[in-house]
Scaffold this active site. Sequence first.
Site, PDB file in Angstrom:
ATOM      1  N   ASP A  18      30.595 -48.914  -1.998  1.00 63.28           N
ATOM      2  CA  ASP A  18      29.397 -48.716  -1.167  1.00 63.28           C
ATOM      3  C   ASP A  18      29.470 -49.601   0.073  1.00 63.28           C
ATOM      4  O   ASP A  18      30.136 -50.638   0.076  1.00 63.28           O
ATOM      5  CB  ASP A  18      28.137 -49.133  -1.954  1.00 63.28           C
ATOM      6  CG  ASP A  18      27.730 -48.089  -2.983  1.00 63.28           C
ATOM      7  OD1 ASP A  18      28.327 -47.008  -3.022  1.00 63.28           O
ATOM      8  OD2 ASP A  18      26.795 -48.383  -3.755  1.00 63.28           O
ATOM      9  N   ARG A  75      32.923 -41.450   2.223  1.00 62.62           N
ATOM     10  CA  ARG A  75      31.565 -40.938   1.987  1.00 62.62           C
ATOM     11  C   ARG A  75      30.756 -41.248   3.241  1.00 62.62           C
ATOM     12  O   ARG A  75      30.570 -42.413   3.593  1.00 62.62           O
ATOM     13  CB  ARG A  75      30.974 -41.659   0.774  1.00 62.62           C
ATOM     14  CG  ARG A  75      29.510 -41.377   0.512  1.00 62.62           C
ATOM     15  CD  ARG A  75      29.003 -42.175  -0.693  1.00 62.62           C
ATOM     16  NE  ARG A  75      29.551 -41.661  -1.936  1.00 62.62           N
ATOM     17  CZ  ARG A  75      29.598 -42.378  -3.069  1.00 62.62           C
ATOM     18  NH1 ARG A  75      29.174 -43.621  -3.109  1.00 62.62           N
ATOM     19  NH2 ARG A  75      30.112 -41.852  -4.163  1.00 62.62           N
TER      20      ARG A  75
HETATM   21  C1  LIG Z   1      25.656 -40.350  -2.529  1.00 62.70           C
HETATM   22  C2  LIG Z   1      24.990 -41.308  -1.577  1.00 62.70           C
HETATM   23  C3  LIG Z   1      25.524 -42.570  -1.406  1.00 62.70           C
HETATM   24  C4  LIG Z   1      24.946 -43.446  -0.493  1.00 62.70           C
HETATM   25  N1  LIG Z   1      25.534 -44.672  -0.284  1.00 62.70           N
HETATM   26  C5  LIG Z   1      25.050 -45.460   0.698  1.00 62.70           C
HETATM   27  C6  LIG Z   1      25.719 -46.651   1.067  1.00 62.70           C
HETATM   28  O1  LIG Z   1      26.752 -47.027   0.491  1.00 62.70           O
HETATM   29  N2  LIG Z   1      25.206 -47.393   2.076  1.00 62.70           N
HETATM   30  C7  LIG Z   1      24.063 -47.017   2.750  1.00 62.70           C
HETATM   31  O2  LIG Z   1      23.661 -47.724   3.691  1.00 62.70           O
HETATM   32  N3  LIG Z   1      23.397 -45.909   2.401  1.00 62.70           N
HETATM   33  C8  LIG Z   1      23.855 -45.127   1.408  1.00 62.70           C
HETATM   34  N4  LIG Z   1      23.190 -43.969   1.090  1.00 62.70           N
HETATM   35  C9  LIG Z   1      21.820 -43.725   1.633  1.00 62.70           C
HETATM   36  C10 LIG Z   1      21.855 -43.045   2.996  1.00 62.70           C
HETATM   37  O3  LIG Z   1      22.380 -43.917   3.964  1.00 62.70           O
HETATM   38  C11 LIG Z   1      20.451 -42.618   3.454  1.00 62.70           C
HETATM   39  O4  LIG Z   1      19.615 -43.729   3.549  1.00 62.70           O
HETATM   40  C12 LIG Z   1      19.789 -41.598   2.549  1.00 62.70           C
HETATM   41  O5  LIG Z   1      20.693 -40.693   2.017  1.00 62.70           O
HETATM   42  C13 LIG Z   1      18.728 -40.788   3.335  1.00 62.70           C
HETATM   43  O6  LIG Z   1      19.322 -40.141   4.424  1.00 62.70           O
HETATM   44  P1  LIG Z   1      19.502 -38.539   4.539  1.00 62.70           P
HETATM   45  O7  LIG Z   1      20.869 -38.282   5.038  1.00 62.70           O
HETATM   46  O8  LIG Z   1      19.129 -37.891   3.293  1.00 62.70           O
HETATM   47  O9  LIG Z   1      18.559 -38.140   5.761  1.00 62.70           O
HETATM   48  P2  LIG Z   1      17.057 -38.393   6.090  1.00 62.70           P
HETATM   49  O10 LIG Z   1      16.870 -37.934   7.488  1.00 62.70           O
HETATM   50  O11 LIG Z   1      16.641 -39.792   5.747  1.00 62.70           O
HETATM   51  O12 LIG Z   1      16.314 -37.424   5.087  1.00 62.70           O
HETATM   52  C14 LIG Z   1      16.432 -36.013   5.160  1.00 62.70           C
HETATM   53  C15 LIG Z   1      15.524 -35.394   4.111  1.00 62.70           C
HETATM   54  O13 LIG Z   1      15.991 -35.747   2.799  1.00 62.70           O
HETATM   55  C16 LIG Z   1      14.905 -36.035   1.918  1.00 62.70           C
HETATM   56  N5  LIG Z   1      14.946 -37.463   1.552  1.00 62.70           N
HETATM   57  C17 LIG Z   1      15.741 -38.407   2.081  1.00 62.70           C
HETATM   58  N6  LIG Z   1      15.537 -39.615   1.464  1.00 62.70           N
HETATM   59  C18 LIG Z   1      14.581 -39.397   0.553  1.00 62.70           C
HETATM   60  C19 LIG Z   1      13.922 -40.237  -0.407  1.00 62.70           C
HETATM   61  N7  LIG Z   1      14.221 -41.533  -0.536  1.00 62.70           N
HETATM   62  N8  LIG Z   1      12.979 -39.681  -1.206  1.00 62.70           N
HETATM   63  C20 LIG Z   1      12.671 -38.364  -1.100  1.00 62.70           C
HETATM   64  N9  LIG Z   1      13.259 -37.523  -0.216  1.00 62.70           N
HETATM   65  C21 LIG Z   1      14.193 -38.030   0.592  1.00 62.70           C
HETATM   66  C22 LIG Z   1      13.658 -35.703   2.700  1.00 62.70           C
HETATM   67  O14 LIG Z   1      13.359 -34.349   2.467  1.00 62.70           O
HETATM   68  C23 LIG Z   1      14.080 -35.913   4.141  1.00 62.70           C
HETATM   69  O15 LIG Z   1      13.314 -35.194   5.055  1.00 62.70           O
HETATM   70  C24 LIG Z   1      23.773 -43.058   0.212  1.00 62.70           C
HETATM   71  C25 LIG Z   1      23.240 -41.787   0.042  1.00 62.70           C
HETATM   72  C26 LIG Z   1      23.837 -40.902  -0.822  1.00 62.70           C
HETATM   73  C27 LIG Z   1      23.269 -39.523  -0.961  1.00 62.70           C
END
Ligand SMILES: Cc1cc2nc3c(=O)[nH]c(=O)nc-3n(C[C@H](O)[C@H](O)[C@H](O)COP(=O)(O)OP(=O)(O)OC[C@H]3O[C@@H](n4cnc5c(N)ncnc54)[C@H](O)[C@@H]3O)c2cc1C
Length: 317
Positions: free
Chosen positions: A134, A184
């Site tokens: 991560d 990722r």
């Molecule tokens: C498999 C995986 C591994 C990850 N690893 C890391 C990492 O190592 N380091 C890091 O900094 N981040 C990590 N993240 C988190 C990532 O950076 C984002 O903060 C998170 O995925 C939300 O961004 P989004 O791309 O979904 O877009 P966004 O624009 O935030 O969200 C798009 C849509 O997704 C849905 N959504 C998003 N988040 C939520 C929530 N919490 N609850 C409910 N609905 C939600 C909503 O419908 C929203 O409108 C990871 C995420 C995933 C899926």
Amino acid sequence: MLKSLLLGMSRTPAMKKAVVAFPLTRRVVNRFVAGETLDDCLRVTRALVAQGLLVSIDYLGEDTTTATQADRVTDTYADLLDRLAAEGLTDSVEVSIKLSALGSLLKGGYEVALDNARVICAQAERVDTSVTVDMEDHTTTDATLRTVRTLREQYPWVGAVLQSMLYRTSTDCGNHADAGSRIRLCKGAYAEPTDVAHKAKSAVDRNYRRCASILLQGEGRPMFATHDDAMIDHVLTEASRLDRPIESYELQMLFGIRSDEQLRLAGLGHPMRVYVPFGTDWYAYFMRRLAERPANVMFLLRALFERPRKKQVQSGF
Ligand SMILES: Cc1cc2nc3c(=O)[nH]c(=O)nc-3n(C[C@H](O)[C@H](O)[C@H](O)COP(=O)(O)OP(=O)(O)OC[C@H]3O[C@@H](n4cnc5c(N)ncnc54)[C@H](O)[C@@H]3O)c2cc1C
């Protein structure tokens, strides 16, 4: 504003104490975390795999302050990998690790975390699965990528995470698009200063699309971690334009977020991996999930003020 407040709270020990001690918080935490124990996590994992999903398991913890604690995290991963092998799950399930949980914040921590990561990678290789490292806040990016490079000399299948909110990430994607690399791509979940990171969602999204295209044009196996339909549409359109076979990249989402969409995409034949966290140290992870979506705070407040209903209280907490 609310987002910054919640991300600030995720690093405040007094707030952690108050939130963790409040019993009803756990009803909401259960939405995002698979439980406290290895058994809880394996029960959830088995159910996801049975539905055709892939899984990456994260043993929660990023506040490791002693070498003993770092050893305990490492041992838990070794046990987890043994259990996955015993249950025949390693075809579908890998693990995600955080270097801070493995000791990177200790004195001489770079080497401590690297040694612990090596132990986990050796065990993962024995049971024939993979490890993804991560990415934490931007102060750790260089050290994390250096660790991944070192691990890949022995374990070329080790994956890393890159965050599109950081200005540097398109360059990092270009440097990690070689054959065998597993990146990722996510947007980034940490509060970052404007000298290193985009603040506006439109800019983070634009950079996500750009980075996704760079990774898809490369020779590695990109993993697109996002719940955002616009990002997923871009990935699928680009992959088709570039004649990328569907199995040469993955879509990934977090446990408890858009579960129906996870199943729909898997049903269309896309490799869809769900990131499943478990353990007692859920506070910082949980606060980042609240920060991502203000509506989750309302969900929490409602749960706190509702009378607990028997059915909603799950085992594990
Ligand atoms: C498999 C995986 C591994 C990850 N690893 C890391 C990492 O190592 N380091 C890091 O900094 N981040 C990590 N993240 C988190 C990532 O950076 C984002 O903060 C998170 O995925 C939300 O961004 P989004 O791309 O979904 O877009 P966004 O624009 O935030 O969200 C798009 C849509 O997704 C849905 N959504 C998003 N988040 C939520 C929530 N919490 N609850 C409910 N609905 C939600 C909503 O419908 C929203 O409108 C990871 C995420 C995933 C899926």
